[in-house]
Design a protein around this motif. Structure first.
Motif, PDB file in Angstrom:
ATOM      1  N   GLY A  43       0.863  -1.177   0.000  1.00 46.28           N
ATOM      2  CA  GLY A  43       0.000   0.000   0.000  1.00 46.28           C
ATOM      3  C   GLY A  43       0.895   1.220   0.000  1.00 46.28           C
ATOM      4  O   GLY A  43       1.808   1.326  -0.803  1.00 46.28           O
ATOM      5  N   ARG A  44       0.695   2.132   0.922  1.00 45.01           N
ATOM      6  CA  ARG A  44       1.488   3.367   0.958  1.00 45.01           C
ATOM      7  C   ARG A  44       2.814   3.127   1.650  1.00 45.01           C
ATOM      8  O   ARG A  44       2.866   2.675   2.779  1.00 45.01           O
ATOM      9  N   ILE A  45       3.908   3.442   0.936  1.00 48.60           N
ATOM     10  CA  ILE A  45       5.258   3.394   1.491  1.00 48.60           C
ATOM     11  C   ILE A  45       5.633   4.823   1.832  1.00 48.60           C
ATOM     12  O   ILE A  45       5.619   5.693   0.968  1.00 48.60           O
ATOM     13  N   GLU A  46       5.948   5.070   3.099  1.00 46.50           N
ATOM     14  CA  GLU A  46       6.209   6.437   3.549  1.00 46.50           C
ATOM     15  C   GLU A  46       7.675   6.699   3.859  1.00 46.50           C
ATOM     16  O   GLU A  46       8.051   7.819   4.150  1.00 46.50           O
ATOM     17  N   ARG A 155       0.346  -2.558  10.185  1.00 41.45           N
ATOM     18  CA  ARG A 155      -0.128  -2.039   8.897  1.00 41.45           C
ATOM     19  C   ARG A 155      -1.396  -2.765   8.432  1.00 41.45           C
ATOM     20  O   ARG A 155      -2.351  -2.151   7.987  1.00 41.45           O
ATOM     21  N   GLU A 156      -1.405  -4.095   8.572  1.00 48.61           N
ATOM     22  CA  GLU A 156      -2.582  -4.868   8.157  1.00 48.61           C
ATOM     23  C   GLU A 156      -3.784  -4.548   9.038  1.00 48.61           C
ATOM     24  O   GLU A 156      -4.912  -4.448   8.554  1.00 48.61           O
ATOM     25  N   ALA A 157      -3.561  -4.352  10.344  1.00 47.31           N
ATOM     26  CA  ALA A 157      -4.651  -3.984  11.255  1.00 47.31           C
ATOM     27  C   ALA A 157      -5.249  -2.644  10.842  1.00 47.31           C
ATOM     28  O   ALA A 157      -6.484  -2.481  10.809  1.00 47.31           O
ATOM     29  N   LEU A 158      -4.408  -1.686  10.517  1.00 47.35           N
ATOM     30  CA  LEU A 158      -4.901  -0.369  10.083  1.00 47.35           C
ATOM     31  C   LEU A 158      -5.657  -0.461   8.761  1.00 47.35           C
ATOM     32  O   LEU A 158      -6.665   0.225   8.576  1.00 47.35           O
ATOM     33  N   GLY A 178       7.562  -1.054  15.965  1.00 48.91           N
ATOM     34  CA  GLY A 178       7.468  -0.369  14.686  1.00 48.91           C
ATOM     35  C   GLY A 178       7.921   1.067  14.789  1.00 48.91           C
ATOM     36  O   GLY A 178       8.250   1.555  15.876  1.00 48.91           O
ATOM     37  N   VAL A 179       7.908   1.741  13.656  1.00 48.68           N
ATOM     38  CA  VAL A 179       8.314   3.143  13.632  1.00 48.68           C
ATOM     39  C   VAL A 179       7.221   3.998  14.256  1.00 48.68           C
ATOM     40  O   VAL A 179       6.037   3.657  14.225  1.00 48.68           O
ATOM     41  N   ARG A 180       7.633   5.128  14.822  1.00 49.29           N
ATOM     42  CA  ARG A 180       6.697   5.988  15.566  1.00 49.29           C
ATOM     43  C   ARG A 180       5.468   6.414  14.776  1.00 49.29           C
ATOM     44  O   ARG A 180       4.363   6.361  15.312  1.00 49.29           O
ATOM     45  N   PRO A 181       5.610   6.872  13.516  1.00 52.24           N
ATOM     46  CA  PRO A 181       4.392   7.312  12.813  1.00 52.24           C
ATOM     47  C   PRO A 181       3.345   6.204  12.683  1.00 52.24           C
ATOM     48  O   PRO A 181       2.155   6.445  12.868  1.00 52.24           O
ATOM     49  N   LEU A 182       3.788   4.989  12.441  1.00 54.34           N
ATOM     50  CA  LEU A 182       2.860   3.866  12.313  1.00 54.34           C
ATOM     51  C   LEU A 182       2.225   3.551  13.665  1.00 54.34           C
ATOM     52  O   LEU A 182       1.009   3.364  13.763  1.00 54.34           O
ATOM     53  N   LEU A 183       3.033   3.538  14.722  1.00 56.69           N
ATOM     54  CA  LEU A 183       2.491   3.252  16.061  1.00 56.69           C
ATOM     55  C   LEU A 183       1.547   4.348  16.518  1.00 56.69           C
ATOM     56  O   LEU A 183       0.552   4.069  17.200  1.00 56.69           O
TER      57      LEU A 183
END
Length: 190
Positions: A43-46, A155-158, A178-183
């Protein structure tokens, strides 16, 4: 030069293939999976430079492939089953044929793990999925459990939550890694 890839490191391997081909080496990139592996399905790679707002994984992998082909890299479908020295270089055995080269870059990739619980195989595709995009469409108050403790699980949960699923994230450790933005997004979706 042979570059063999499976899964998550496809972008890096395509970059290696691109640079080798651009430098004048005859280069073959061999992939056993759909080109782009997990990177195509993310999906989106940031976290990739040059795309401040992020970029779709499929789009990014298509750009990598186009650039590699532009410089002459051959993108082949196949599965490596052996590699050995064969003077003056190496011999890579594939399920269908053999390639010889002076150098090889091997990336075995990554895959989602099975849970090894009763009924898992029987319900695969009918309630048990490895990725959110395999699950039936919008959830609208349907329940799902995502099992894992890393970025892929978060990521899959979101992704499922965005489709309206009520998601429980099951993690064997004390917290999701995980990385802070994802968490941060995960914490906000509660």
């Amino acid at each position: 030069t042979i570059v063999n890839v499976k899964g998550a490191l496809y972008a890096l391997v395509l970059a290696a293939g691109f640079y080798l081909a651009r430098s004048g080496f005859r280069t073959a990139v061999i992939d056993s999976d759909r080109p782009g592996g997990q990177a195509r399905r993310i999906g989106r790679i940031e976290n990739y430079p040059g795309f401040p707002a992020g970029v779709d994984g499929g789009r990014l992998m298509a750009l990598f492939e186009r650039q590699a082909r532009r410089w002459g890299a051959k993108l082949l479908r196949g599965r490596a089953i052996g590699l050995r020295r064969a003077p003056p270089g190496l011999r890579l055995s594939l399920e269908r044929g053999v390639l010889e080269a002076r150098a090889a870059v091997l990336c075995p990739g990554a895959r989602f793990l099975d849970l090894a619980v009763p009924g898992e195989e029987r319900f695969r595709g009918a309630g048990v999925f490895h990725r959110a995009d395999e699950a039936p469409g919008p959830g609208r108050n349907r329940r799902a459990a995502v099992i894992g403790g890393g970025e892929a699980a978060a990521r899959e949960a979101l992704r499922l939550a965005a489709l309206g699923w009520r998601v429980t994230l099951v993690c064997r450790g004390p917290r999701v890694r995980g990385v802070r933005p994802l968490l941060r997004r995960l914490a906000l979706s509660r």
